[in-house]
Design a protein around this motif. Structure first.
Motif, short mmCIF file in Angstrom:
data_model
loop_
_atom_site.label_atom_id
_atom_site.label_comp_id
_atom_site.label_asym_id
_atom_site.label_seq_id
_atom_site.Cartn_x
_atom_site.Cartn_y
_atom_site.Cartn_z
N ARG A 70 0.83 -1.20 0.00
CA ARG A 70 0.00 0.00 0.00
C ARG A 70 0.87 1.25 0.00
NH1 ARG A 70 -5.14 -0.98 0.15
NH2 ARG A 70 -5.55 1.23 0.44
N GLU A 71 2.03 1.19 0.62
CA GLU A 71 2.97 2.31 0.58
C GLU A 71 3.55 2.48 -0.83
OE1 GLU A 71 7.30 2.58 2.39
OE2 GLU A 71 5.82 3.03 3.95
N LEU A 72 3.84 1.35 -1.47
CA LEU A 72 4.37 1.37 -2.84
C LEU A 72 3.33 1.87 -3.83
CD1 LEU A 72 6.53 0.47 -5.00
CD2 LEU A 72 5.40 -1.78 -4.94
N VAL A 73 2.07 1.45 -3.65
CA VAL A 73 0.99 1.78 -4.59
C VAL A 73 -0.09 2.56 -3.83
CG1 VAL A 73 -0.62 0.88 -6.31
CG2 VAL A 73 1.48 -0.38 -5.80
N PRO A 74 0.11 3.87 -3.65
CA PRO A 74 -0.88 4.65 -2.90
C PRO A 74 -2.26 4.63 -3.54
CG PRO A 74 1.16 5.89 -3.16
CD PRO A 74 1.28 4.69 -4.04
N GLY A 75 -2.33 4.35 -4.85
CA GLY A 75 -3.60 4.31 -5.55
C GLY A 75 -4.29 2.97 -5.50
N ALA A 76 -3.89 2.11 -4.57
CA ALA A 76 -4.52 0.80 -4.43
C ALA A 76 -5.80 0.91 -3.61
CB ALA A 76 -3.57 -0.18 -3.76
N GLY A 77 -6.85 0.25 -4.08
CA GLY A 77 -8.13 0.28 -3.38
C GLY A 77 -8.18 -0.69 -2.22
N GLU A 78 -9.38 -0.97 -1.77
CA GLU A 78 -9.59 -1.85 -0.62
C GLU A 78 -9.75 -3.30 -1.08
OE1 GLU A 78 -9.32 -0.76 2.45
OE2 GLU A 78 -8.95 1.25 1.64
N GLY A 79 -9.34 -4.22 -0.21
CA GLY A 79 -9.56 -5.63 -0.46
C GLY A 79 -8.72 -6.23 -1.56
N ILE A 80 -7.63 -5.59 -1.94
CA ILE A 80 -6.75 -6.13 -2.98
C ILE A 80 -5.93 -7.27 -2.40
CG2 ILE A 80 -4.72 -5.61 -4.42
CD1 ILE A 80 -5.89 -2.76 -4.67
N ASP A 81 -5.79 -8.33 -3.19
CA ASP A 81 -4.97 -9.48 -2.80
C ASP A 81 -3.93 -9.71 -3.89
OD1 ASP A 81 -4.03 -11.61 -1.35
OD2 ASP A 81 -5.72 -12.94 -1.80
N PHE A 82 -2.77 -10.18 -3.49
CA PHE A 82 -1.71 -10.44 -4.47
C PHE A 82 -0.83 -11.58 -3.98
CE2 PHE A 82 0.20 -7.48 -1.50
CZ PHE A 82 1.52 -7.91 -1.38
N ARG A 83 -0.06 -12.15 -4.91
CA ARG A 83 0.91 -13.18 -4.59
C ARG A 83 2.26 -12.80 -5.17
NH1 ARG A 83 -2.66 -13.91 -1.93
NH2 ARG A 83 -3.94 -15.76 -1.51
N PRO A 84 3.32 -12.99 -4.41
CA PRO A 84 4.64 -12.65 -4.91
C PRO A 84 5.12 -13.70 -5.92
CG PRO A 84 4.83 -13.67 -2.75
CD PRO A 84 3.36 -13.52 -3.03
N PRO A 85 6.13 -13.33 -6.73
CA PRO A 85 6.79 -12.02 -6.73
C PRO A 85 6.04 -10.99 -7.56
CG PRO A 85 7.85 -13.49 -8.31
CD PRO A 85 6.79 -14.31 -7.62
N ILE A 86 6.25 -9.73 -7.20
CA ILE A 86 5.75 -8.61 -7.99
C ILE A 86 6.94 -7.77 -8.42
CG2 ILE A 86 3.49 -8.55 -6.87
CD1 ILE A 86 4.51 -6.14 -5.24
N SER A 87 6.78 -7.05 -9.53
CA SER A 87 7.82 -6.13 -9.99
C SER A 87 7.14 -4.93 -10.64
CB SER A 87 8.75 -6.83 -11.00
OG SER A 87 9.79 -5.96 -11.43
N ILE A 88 7.30 -3.77 -10.00
CA ILE A 88 6.60 -2.56 -10.42
C ILE A 88 7.62 -1.43 -10.50
CG2 ILE A 88 4.84 -0.86 -9.78
CD1 ILE A 88 3.45 -3.18 -8.22
N ASP A 89 7.69 -0.75 -11.65
CA ASP A 89 8.67 0.32 -11.83
C ASP A 89 8.33 1.59 -11.05
OD1 ASP A 89 10.36 -1.15 -13.41
OD2 ASP A 89 9.92 -0.08 -15.28
#
Length: 205
Positions: A70-89
């Motif tokens: 959430r710190e990395l993606v301030p524009g993330a909404g509520e209830g988002i789920d993810f699985r690693p690995p992620i890579s975001i520029d």
């Protein structure tokens, strides 16, 4: 920057905007030179450092991994789920709607604005590519590239290993089959497949 951007990442980006011409051009949707821009390099390196930490700690400390996301993606909404690995520029150039799921190996390259709607299913190894490098030989050697926005509507399902190229939009409720390469806009409410990806049939309501 979008209205939903905030936090430390958004504050640092705002500070750099005052001094770096390439970052100013990025936000304006103009041509940039990443290789000569201290601000763009700082922002992308910081984002990748955060991604590396998220990937490393996710299963040992999921709460901290989600806080970092959430710190990395301030524009993330509520209830988002993810699985690693992620890579975001650039996390501040990414907006994700509520309840969207990002499967493993989620990749966002370049600084073009990326908007993902609510209730989306993003399959494993999906890649979103926003920069187009200059075709002109001299300009390409000089490092010029044009980041273009990518938009994914609400309730979109991207199968595994889907690639989205710069400037494309996938409409609401559509399904993009595994392994597809999206080079042109996909309308709402269709199943689309292939390389290049094309609508196959409408989805029954």
């Amino acid at each position: 920057m979008t209205q939903r951007e905030g936090g430390l990442a958004g504050e640092r980006m705002a500070a750099l905007l005052a001094t770096d011409e390439d970052l100013q051009r990025l936000v304006a949707g103009d041509w940039i030179r990443y290789r000569t821009s201290p601000a763009l390099q700082e922002l992308s390196w910081a984002a990748h450092s955060t991604c590396a930490r998220i990937n490393r700690i996710f299963y040992d400390d999921p709460a901290e991994a989600r806080r970092l996301f959430r710190e990395l993606v301030p524009g993330a909404g509520e209830g988002i789920d993810f699985r690693p690995p992620i890579s975001i520029d650039y996390g501040t150039r990414l907006v994700i709607g509520d309840r969207t799921f990002l499967n493993a190996d989620f990749l966002v390259i370049g600084g073009g604005q990326v908007t993902i709607g609510a209730d989306c299913l993003i399959g494993p190894r999906c890649g979103i590519y926003t920069p187009n490098h200059a075709q002109d030989i001299t300009r390409r050697l000089d490092g010029w590239e044009l980041p273009e926005p990518v938009v994914i509507g609400d309730n979109v399902w991207l199968g595994g290993s889907v690639t989205l190229t710069p400037g494309v939009t996938v409409g609401d409720n559509s399904i993009v089959g595994a392994g597809s390469v999206v080079t042109k806009d996909i309308p709402s409410g269709v199943v689309a497949v292939g390389n290049p990806c094309r609508p196959l049939r409408p989805i029954d309501a």
